[in-house]
Design a protein around this motif. Sequence first.
Motif, PDB file in Angstrom:
ATOM      1  N   ILE A 106       1.572   4.847   1.257  1.00 41.05           N
ATOM      2  CA  ILE A 106       1.304   5.731   2.392  1.00 41.05           C
ATOM      3  C   ILE A 106       1.966   7.060   2.061  1.00 41.05           C
ATOM      4  O   ILE A 106       3.194   7.206   2.186  1.00 41.05           O
TER       5      ILE A 106
ATOM      6  N   TRP B  70       0.483  11.082   9.716  1.00 41.78           N
ATOM      7  CA  TRP B  70      -0.347   9.918  10.038  1.00 41.78           C
ATOM      8  C   TRP B  70      -0.448   9.702  11.536  1.00 41.78           C
ATOM      9  O   TRP B  70      -1.477   9.206  12.013  1.00 41.78           O
TER      10      TRP B  70
ATOM     11  N   GLN C 109       0.834  -1.198   0.000  1.00 42.09           N
ATOM     12  CA  GLN C 109       0.000   0.000   0.000  1.00 42.09           C
ATOM     13  C   GLN C 109       0.871   1.250   0.000  1.00 42.09           C
ATOM     14  O   GLN C 109       1.929   1.281   0.622  1.00 42.09           O
TER      15      GLN C 109
ATOM     16  N   GLY D 281      -2.969  12.140  12.528  1.00 44.55           N
ATOM     17  CA  GLY D 281      -4.213  11.916  11.799  1.00 44.55           C
ATOM     18  C   GLY D 281      -4.707  13.105  11.003  1.00 44.55           C
ATOM     19  O   GLY D 281      -5.903  13.233  10.757  1.00 44.55           O
TER      20      GLY D 281
ATOM     21  N   ARG E 225      -8.241  10.072   6.438  1.00 45.66           N
ATOM     22  CA  ARG E 225      -9.020   8.840   6.405  1.00 45.66           C
ATOM     23  C   ARG E 225      -8.070   7.700   6.080  1.00 45.66           C
ATOM     24  O   ARG E 225      -7.062   7.883   5.393  1.00 45.66           O
ATOM     25  N   GLU E 226      -8.412   6.510   6.524  1.00 46.54           N
ATOM     26  CA  GLU E 226      -7.614   5.336   6.190  1.00 46.54           C
ATOM     27  C   GLU E 226      -7.572   5.183   4.674  1.00 46.54           C
ATOM     28  O   GLU E 226      -8.590   5.306   3.994  1.00 46.54           O
ATOM     29  N   GLY E 227      -6.380   4.973   4.141  1.00 48.84           N
ATOM     30  CA  GLY E 227      -6.221   4.786   2.703  1.00 48.84           C
ATOM     31  C   GLY E 227      -6.209   6.069   1.900  1.00 48.84           C
ATOM     32  O   GLY E 227      -6.227   6.029   0.671  1.00 48.84           O
TER      33      GLY E 227
END
Length: 178
Positions: free
Chosen positions: A28, A52, A26, A55, A71-73
């Motif tokens: 990031i 991250w 993934q 957040g 948001r995640e992703g």
Amino acid sequence: WLYRTDVDSFIANIDESLILKWENNQVIPLRYRYRLSGFLIKDREQSIDFDWDAGVATGKDEGEPFKLELREGALDPLGFQLPLSQDIKSGKRDVTYQVIDGDDYDEDRFAVLDQEPMKTNRGSITTLKAEKVRDKGSKRETLMWFAPDEEFLLVRLLQTEPDGSRYELRLNRSDLGG
């Protein structure tokens, strides 16, 4: 990792880059930068910094600062190309990503349309043609061609704007390295 696109043309220059981590297959994103400059066009800049741990994403879009909850992703306007090519490689034909655009998120959906040959200076290659799916009635169109024999690298991008103007990018050179 550094993922970068440089466009040098008579009319415009684009410098776009992303510093990213690659974890568990993934992307990031950590730091995104975009700069457009050219002849008879308005210069544009955008930056996004991803924290991250806290957040949040902070940055500037057209000179206006913003702060956005991550948001995640979440992806940036350049980095989505990496998971898109990997998802196409794994056989997916319809995918959606959360892409930060200015001070908000866009839900960007892409669909593979068909296989298509493409002429290059190295001869003809096979590509998979994908389209950014837009709302009905949208006059903007974005098409992308990925080369299965070259690790599904993005080799061509064509954007048609609502006024009918077209912008095309063709891969001239790629450098892969750590």
